[in-house]
Design a protein around this motif. Sequence first.
Motif, PDB file in Angstrom:
ATOM      1  N   ILE A 178       0.784  -1.219  -0.011  1.00 14.48           N
ATOM      2  CA  ILE A 178      -0.059  -0.004  -0.021  1.00 14.48           C
ATOM      3  C   ILE A 178       0.923   1.272  -0.097  1.00 14.48           C
ATOM      4  O   ILE A 178       0.560   2.308  -0.706  1.00 14.48           O
ATOM      5  N   TYR A 179       2.013   1.206   0.674  1.00 16.52           N
ATOM      6  CA  TYR A 179       3.000   2.345   0.645  1.00 16.52           C
ATOM      7  C   TYR A 179       3.590   2.573  -0.701  1.00 16.52           C
ATOM      8  O   TYR A 179       3.702   3.609  -1.072  1.00 16.52           O
ATOM      9  N   ALA A 180       3.680   1.409  -1.268  1.00 11.31           N
ATOM     10  CA  ALA A 180       4.466   1.632  -2.485  1.00 11.31           C
ATOM     11  C   ALA A 180       3.343   2.128  -3.763  1.00 11.31           C
ATOM     12  O   ALA A 180       3.643   2.862  -4.642  1.00 11.31           O
ATOM     13  N   LYS A 181       2.346   1.552  -3.320  1.00  8.49           N
ATOM     14  CA  LYS A 181       0.892   2.239  -4.231  1.00  8.49           C
ATOM     15  C   LYS A 181       0.994   3.638  -4.073  1.00  8.49           C
ATOM     16  O   LYS A 181       0.808   4.583  -5.277  1.00  8.49           O
ATOM     17  N   ALA A 182       0.897   4.134  -2.697  1.00 10.06           N
ATOM     18  CA  ALA A 182       1.055   5.570  -2.470  1.00 10.06           C
ATOM     19  C   ALA A 182       1.939   6.326  -2.998  1.00 10.06           C
ATOM     20  O   ALA A 182       1.929   7.475  -3.602  1.00 10.06           O
ATOM     21  N   ALA A 183       3.239   5.672  -2.857  1.00 11.05           N
ATOM     22  CA  ALA A 183       4.469   6.344  -3.605  1.00 11.05           C
ATOM     23  C   ALA A 183       4.246   6.510  -4.995  1.00 11.05           C
ATOM     24  O   ALA A 183       4.645   7.688  -5.511  1.00 11.05           O
TER      25      ALA A 183
END
Length: 464
Positions: free
Chosen positions: A17-22
């Motif tokens: 999810i962090y990667a998608k937000a990044a």
Amino acid sequence: MLKEEARAAQPAARAPIYAKAAEAYAAAGALSGATHHLINAASLWRLAGDGSASEAMARRVLVSIDGDPDEPETPYWRGATRAEALLLTGRPAEARTALAEAVAVAPRAYEDHAPTLRQFRLLCAALGEPTDWLEALAPPRSLHFAGHMSVRADDADVRAAVRALVTTERIGFAFGALAAGADIVVAEELLEAGVEVDLVLPCDPERFRALSVTGLGADWARRYDAVLAGGVVAKVVGDGAPPTPAALQLAAEAAMGLAILRAQALQSEALQLVVLDPADGQGAREPGGADWASTRWAAGDRRQLVIPAAREGGPPPEAPSDPSHLLAALLTVEVDPELLESVAEALVQAPATLAPSAWMEGSLRLAFADPVAAADAARRLRAVVGDAARMAAHYGVVTRVEAARLGAPILAGVALDLPRAILAGMPPGAWHVSETFAAGLAAARTGDRPIVVGELAGLPILAL
């Protein structure tokens, strides 16, 4: 939203999810060129475990800051962004200096400092860096204060304890009432120390003065007036009538909850200072009183300081009792008439209501004993009415009228009108509440994170 979703997820589920937000922030940065977007992408990649992508983007941020000193951003955010980029490029000592300099540029911009420090704590943990140095930069703590009305006017021990607490705990905000005795003594010391004091009263200041101050002497009345004139903020949470025990309890709950909400907003901590007579023993006493507030606060596993102070003189005046006046958490829910049967079934499992529900203009009005009960009912009803339905709530004093001819009691009072007024200005699917409801909920339980979304006739409205 993806960033908040990642923070709320279970640890094992956060990285993707962090990667998608990044990726989302990087895409926004590619269009805008804004360092705000780019540094968020860099930090989120670091939290997602992609150190190379994070460092590359952070270096790009540093180049952008140095190459465009006129970027339309505040000096604080430019400095904080630079500090974050330095941390992500393996220069923690320089990051510490840069962040301290950014905070010094805007030392009272606490709402800006809070998310920065939250981000730094996450990044330091991911990078294996210490976080203790961030404490010195954190926004000040919040305080709820209360105490009995028979404190000596010149109680040096109480004054010294307040001054020590402000210094050692870095108190910046305080919430409480202003009755004669402990309240006034504490408020005077807080103002002298530069603390921002918000008074929460059960009625207008003049009525409160007559009920809770002047009966204990002219000197207390003079000091009450001086505190009111000293730059405090006074909030009135009652129904405008002379205060009853229900209104006193509401003011106490609201003051505790507002201290907690301020601490949540600033990523700090809320403490309680309460002045009690040791001879009174243990126990909650009357709702709204200092003993009751102390017990209520301690039940939430929050820190508190109890200052012992013997009573002086006779018993203080009491608010007139009126059993028909009671507290009610008022919930209004938008409901399709075809769903009323399902709504009724859902309410069977919800907490009991104070009076029969009422239907008006496409919405159902319900009244519960407290905000926790109303929030529980709202959660159950959301599953029935759907994600697009609107819900609004308020916590206030109502009058219960035993109407035998109508077959059931009814509730009356100005508090009943506010949920409908809130509902009228809400977007689909929203769950908005008055500040008093949010404060009452915060005083009773943890885990809610209300966000201020506007005002209605000068009253803050929050989203849950």
